[in-house]
Each structure stands twice: as C-alpha cells, then as structure tokens.
Design an enzyme around this catalytic site. Structure first.
Site, mmCIF file in Angstrom:
data_model
loop_
_atom_site.group_PDB
_atom_site.id
_atom_site.type_symbol
_atom_site.label_atom_id
_atom_site.label_comp_id
_atom_site.label_asym_id
_atom_site.label_seq_id
_atom_site.Cartn_x
_atom_site.Cartn_y
_atom_site.Cartn_z
ATOM 1 N N LYS A 62 0.827 -1.208 0.000
ATOM 2 C CA LYS A 62 0.000 0.000 0.000
ATOM 3 C C LYS A 62 0.866 1.264 0.000
ATOM 4 O O LYS A 62 2.051 1.231 0.330
ATOM 5 C CB LYS A 62 -1.001 -0.039 1.148
ATOM 6 N N ARG A 77 -2.484 -10.403 4.941
ATOM 7 C CA ARG A 77 -2.903 -10.534 3.536
ATOM 8 C C ARG A 77 -1.815 -9.899 2.675
ATOM 9 O O ARG A 77 -1.599 -8.687 2.758
ATOM 10 C CB ARG A 77 -4.242 -9.803 3.367
HETATM 11 N N1 PMM Z 1 -7.293 -4.212 0.780
HETATM 12 C C1 PMM Z 1 -7.537 -4.380 -0.521
HETATM 13 C C2 PMM Z 1 -8.456 -5.345 -0.962
HETATM 14 N N2 PMM Z 1 -9.088 -6.143 -0.083
HETATM 15 N N3 PMM Z 1 -9.477 -6.812 2.123
HETATM 16 C C3 PMM Z 1 -9.263 -6.656 3.440
HETATM 17 N N4 PMM Z 1 -9.903 -7.454 4.318
HETATM 18 N N5 PMM Z 1 -8.411 -5.713 3.921
HETATM 19 C C4 PMM Z 1 -7.729 -4.869 3.091
HETATM 20 O O1 PMM Z 1 -7.001 -3.992 3.578
HETATM 21 C C5 PMM Z 1 -7.936 -5.000 1.689
HETATM 22 C C6 PMM Z 1 -8.847 -6.000 1.240
HETATM 23 C C7 PMM Z 1 -6.840 -3.513 -1.513
HETATM 24 O O2 PMM Z 1 -5.590 -4.049 -1.849
HETATM 25 P P1 PMM Z 1 -5.330 -4.866 -3.185
HETATM 26 O O3 PMM Z 1 -5.773 -4.023 -4.341
HETATM 27 O O4 PMM Z 1 -3.887 -5.131 -3.223
HETATM 28 O O5 PMM Z 1 -6.102 -6.134 -3.140
#
Ligand code: PMM
Length: 292
Positions: free
Chosen positions: A224, A264
């Site tokens: 991020k 994650r």
């Molecule tokens: N961030 C993204 C997408 N899904 N889900 C959860 N639970 N927490 C997060 O912080 C989160 C998420 C955005 O990141 P990406 O585009 O790399 O998937």
C-alpha cells in the site's frame, strides 16, 4: 466450519505465527497487480504458486478498491471471480472471496469459497450479513467509511485507533445480531481505506488494540501507498508498487508481534521468511534464554 488455524477453543493467549493469506486480484485495475491475473488460468496458477510458498488461504477478488476506483457491474465481478474460486477450491485451497456484494458472495460460496472478505463490513450491501449468517460462512469485516470513489475525503479522525475500534465494534455487533458465528468473525482495520499514511502507521503501531476487541484480526498492508514512502531509492521518489515487498514483510513481523491471525500479502515468500525470523525469535524468548 472453523477458520483455518484457529478453532476458537484453541485461540492462543500468546501471539501465534499469523497465517498468510495470498492475494488473487482478478481485476484489470488493482493498484498492486491489476491486469496481471485477469485470465482465470493465470490467476489459478498464481494462486497455487502462493500456496506452494506457504499461503494458508487465498483471497480472490474481482473489484478494485484503489482510491478513486469505479465499481464493476455485478455480472463482470461474477465472471471474473467465480471460475477462479471454483478451480482453486477444487484443488483443496481454502478460499475467501473479496466482495461487497451478497450476490457475488453467495455464488462464490456455492463455488467452494468458505470465507467472505467484505471490505465494507456489511455496509455496502444490506443483504450481506444475513447471507453470511445463513450460510455459516467465515466473515472478514473491514473498517470502511464509503466506496473508493470518494473514500479519502472521509479520512478525518480525532483519534484514529479509538474511532476505528469503535466503528469496527459496531460492525461486529451488527454481524453478531443477525447470527454470524462469533468464532467465524474476523476484524480488519482497513489500512488505506479512508486512511492517510499517518493513520496507517498509527493503526500498525496500535494493532494490539484491534486484537483486544477479541476476534481474530487480519492485517492487510501489502504494497500500500504508505509503504512506498519508506526505504532508500536512488532519488526521493516513492518506491513503486513492485518494490514494496520488503517493507510489507517488515509489517508482517509487526502484525505477528501484535497477535494478528493472518496477514494478507501479494508476495508470500518474503513474508514467509520474515515470519520465520519472528517465530524463531519468539520461540527463543519463550524458552527464557535457556538455549545451550
Ligand atoms: N485491501 C484491498 C483489498 N481487499 N481486504 C481486506 N480485508 N483488507 C484490506 O485492507 C484490503 C482488502 C486492496 O488491496 P489490493 O488491491 O492489493 O487487493
């Protein structure tokens, strides 16, 4: 159904090594890897490679939530996500579906997913919590203040930790009230969602306060923007998204220290190694200096 790594009766008093959730974004426009895994075959083989590297579960999403993103149609989201969920589940992988739509969540559960990862914590779709409760699925409720198109205008806090905890607790109460099983409910502070870099750092520093709410916690800082502002490049430019995995792995160690249930991440290998370091150190400390 129980959450991987965490039958509630075994919920550890001391921090245990967090699980690694690998990210499978089947989107053309995610900030971190948009377009890389849009073909189902590519997404599935990428997911299986992350499992081989140590991911305990995979999070499959078809909607980019980058600041300013426009939403896909439900039909597009279903078309992106369902074949990948079905194929990964058929390989025996634990799959969460990253969606704010109950219709997509229902189809993904039908296709073999067992966890719904709802970045809106049930606020985007009034049918979501009832669906999850009725299906006995795991549920990840993230802190959220509105859709990506204008969420950064809502990044206003007096005390970010207290407010995120309070708002998460209210989503927890809403989920439990409609029958989501408490032992299947995960909370997530939602880094980057209506958060400025300073908010993300503060939530990282005080992640133990989110853990203290009493549910498994997912920490999702991977690649991020705030992690692009650290590190030494050749100039003062922010690190590109492709060069944030070392910083991400460092945050995984901090999440382990705070007692997170899972992290994650996009790059499993670097977080795996970082967690090995944390685990070895943690075990040595628990042994009380008794090494011979
Ligand atoms: N961030 C993204 C997408 N899904 N889900 C959860 N639970 N927490 C997060 O912080 C989160 C998420 C955005 O990141 P990406 O585009 O790399 O998937």
């Amino acid at each position: 159904m129980s959450l991987p790594g965490l039958p509630v009766s075994l919920r550890p008093a001391a921090p245990a090594r967090p699980l690694i959730m690998g990210v499978v974004n089947v989107t053309p426009d995610s900030f971190s890897d948009g377009g890389s895994w849009l073909e189902p075959e590519a997404a599935v083989s990428h997911g299986l490679a992350m499992i081989a590297e140590g991911a305990a579960l995979l999070d499959v999403g078809g909607e980019s939530t980058r600041p300013g993103a426009q939403r896909p149609s439900t039909a597009d989201e279903l078309e992106r996500v369902i074949p990948v969920v079905r194929a990964l589940s058929a390989h025996g992988v634990v799959v969460s579906v990253d969606t704010m739509r109950a219709e997509v969540a229902a189809a993904a559960l039908d296709a073999g997913a067992t966890i719904v990862n709802d970045v809106s914590g049930g606020l985007a779709d009034p049918a979501m919590l009832g669906l999850v409760a009725g299906r006995g699925a795991g549920y990840i409720a993230m802190h959220w203040r509105g859709h990506s198109a204008d969420m950064q205008s809502r990044a206003v806090y007096g005390d970010v930790v207290a407010e995120v905890c309070r708002e998460l607790a209210s989503r927890r109460d809403a989920a439990l009230a409609v029958g989501v099983a408490p032992e299947l409910l995960v909370l997530d502070p939602g880094l980057g969602f209506a958060k400025l870099p300073a908010h993300n750092w503060t939530l990282t520093a005080y992640l133990d306060r989110v853990v203290a709410l009493g549910h498994p916690v997912l920490y999702a800082a991977s690649r991020k923007g705030f992690l692009g502002k650290v590190g030494r490049g050749a100039d003062d430019a922010p690190r590109p998204v492709s060069d944030r995995d070392v910083a991400t792995a460092a945050t995984s160690v901090l999440a382990a220290q705070a007692g997170a249930w899972a992290v994650r991440v996009h790059d499993v290998r670097s977080t795996w190694d970082a967690l090995d370091v944390w685990e070895a150190t943690h075990a040595a400390r628990a042994a009380g200096g008794a090494a011979r």
